[in-house]
Structure formats: C-alpha cells, structure tokens
Scaffold this motif. Sequence first.
Motif, PDB file in Angstrom:
ATOM      1  N   ASP A 148       0.864  -1.180   0.000  1.00 47.59           N
ATOM      2  CA  ASP A 148       0.000   0.000   0.000  1.00 47.59           C
ATOM      3  C   ASP A 148       0.904   1.236   0.000  1.00 47.59           C
ATOM      4  OD1 ASP A 148      -1.649   2.154   0.626  1.00 47.59           O
ATOM      5  OD2 ASP A 148      -2.667   1.130   2.270  1.00 47.59           O
ATOM      6  N   VAL A 149       0.968   1.911  -1.137  1.00 44.62           N
ATOM      7  CA  VAL A 149       1.853   3.067  -1.303  1.00 44.62           C
ATOM      8  C   VAL A 149       1.425   4.236  -0.419  1.00 44.62           C
ATOM      9  CG1 VAL A 149       2.624   4.814  -2.965  1.00 44.62           C
ATOM     10  CG2 VAL A 149       2.556   2.419  -3.627  1.00 44.62           C
ATOM     11  N   GLU A 150       0.138   4.442  -0.251  1.00 45.99           N
ATOM     12  CA  GLU A 150      -0.353   5.601   0.507  1.00 45.99           C
ATOM     13  C   GLU A 150      -0.049   5.499   1.993  1.00 45.99           C
ATOM     14  OE1 GLU A 150      -3.863   7.359  -0.665  1.00 45.99           O
ATOM     15  OE2 GLU A 150      -3.479   6.920  -2.763  1.00 45.99           O
ATOM     16  N   ASN A 151      -0.048   4.276   2.535  1.00 41.48           N
ATOM     17  CA  ASN A 151       0.172   4.083   3.970  1.00 41.48           C
ATOM     18  C   ASN A 151       1.484   3.376   4.298  1.00 41.48           C
ATOM     19  OD1 ASN A 151      -2.433   5.153   4.987  1.00 41.48           O
ATOM     20  ND2 ASN A 151      -3.242   3.528   3.695  1.00 41.48           N
ATOM     21  N   ASN A 152       2.278   3.049   3.278  1.00 41.65           N
ATOM     22  CA  ASN A 152       3.570   2.378   3.453  1.00 41.65           C
ATOM     23  C   ASN A 152       3.436   1.077   4.241  1.00 41.65           C
ATOM     24  OD1 ASN A 152       4.970   4.528   2.115  1.00 41.65           O
ATOM     25  ND2 ASN A 152       4.766   5.699   3.990  1.00 41.65           N
ATOM     26  N   ILE A 153       2.432   0.276   3.861  1.00 42.12           N
ATOM     27  CA  ILE A 153       2.190  -0.993   4.540  1.00 42.12           C
ATOM     28  C   ILE A 153       2.365  -2.136   3.556  1.00 42.12           C
ATOM     29  CG2 ILE A 153       0.505  -2.426   5.756  1.00 42.12           C
ATOM     30  CD1 ILE A 153      -0.808   0.150   6.762  1.00 42.12           C
ATOM     31  N   LEU A 154       3.131  -3.137   3.981  1.00 37.53           N
ATOM     32  CA  LEU A 154       3.304  -4.369   3.211  1.00 37.53           C
ATOM     33  C   LEU A 154       2.432  -5.448   3.869  1.00 37.53           C
ATOM     34  CD1 LEU A 154       4.734  -6.098   1.041  1.00 37.53           C
ATOM     35  CD2 LEU A 154       6.502  -6.556   2.766  1.00 37.53           C
ATOM     36  N   TYR A 155       1.529  -6.025   3.091  1.00 34.98           N
ATOM     37  CA  TYR A 155       0.683  -7.121   3.551  1.00 34.98           C
ATOM     38  C   TYR A 155       1.220  -8.407   2.932  1.00 34.98           C
ATOM     39  CZ  TYR A 155      -2.641  -3.433   4.756  1.00 34.98           C
ATOM     40  OH  TYR A 155      -3.240  -2.317   5.270  1.00 34.98           O
ATOM     41  N   TYR A 156       1.320  -9.445   3.744  1.00 38.17           N
ATOM     42  CA  TYR A 156       1.870 -10.725   3.308  1.00 38.17           C
ATOM     43  C   TYR A 156       0.925 -11.836   3.724  1.00 38.17           C
ATOM     44  CZ  TYR A 156       5.000 -14.789   3.335  1.00 38.17           C
ATOM     45  OH  TYR A 156       5.570 -16.019   3.138  1.00 38.17           O
TER      46      TYR A 156
END
Length: 132
Positions: A119-127
């Motif tokens: 998620d570019v807007e929140n700088n979150i990587l989901y795995y």
Amino acid sequence: MPENIKIEYEDTHEGFHEDGITLAKIQFKGKDAEKILSEIKDNGDWRSLPLTENIKLKLYGEEKGSVEYISDLAERLDMPEILNGYWIFIDRFKGKDKINDDKLLFERYSSNYTVGIYDVENNILYYCKFDS
C-alpha cells in the motif's frame, strides 16, 4: 529489517502437511518506506494494482456468477481494498513456483500460494502465505 517498523504477525501452520496460513502486516516509515518502495518498483515481478479477479476472490471473497466465494484473509490482515500500490503472487502448487500466474487457482483440490501487497499511501506491506 529496519528498527522503526511495526509488525503484526500470525502463523497457523502445523500438523503433518504443514497446512495453515501465515499473515503479516508491516508498516514502514521514512527512508525505510522509500527504500522498500524503490525495491518493489525495481523488481519486475511486482505488478501495479488492481489485483486480478482470482487473487481478489481468494483474499476478499465475493460473489462471482452464481457462486459465492468466502474468504476472511483480507479481514484477518485488517487490509482494506487498496487502490494505489503493487502486488505479487506466487503459486507454489506442488512445489513449482509460478509468479503472477493465477489461472488454475480455483481448479485444484488444494492451494499453496503467497501474496504480497504494498500500500503506497500508507507504506504498509501485507503478506499472506496460504497452504491447504
């Protein structure tokens, strides 16, 4: 891994066949967020969103035709539908990694796959790693 990141992690793999789900949500900040985004953009295996229909069904579930697909993976990851970002999918069925090829995902008796969404807007990587 950078020191100033927030990680949420769950792993249910166990038993003889190691079936289960691994879920992780990693939030990056500052220069670490810039670095991970740069690495994703430079990696030819990551694709710009939106997700394919099959991957979206596996993560979020929904009705397609007359069939309702049920999935709580996105909910368990606390992952909203992300509009601005990148994704990667690895089909690990029978130990043969196929990157971003989800054509047979619903034609098998079991599934072994890994999905990453950034998620570019929140700088979150989901795995999500799923094995059945």
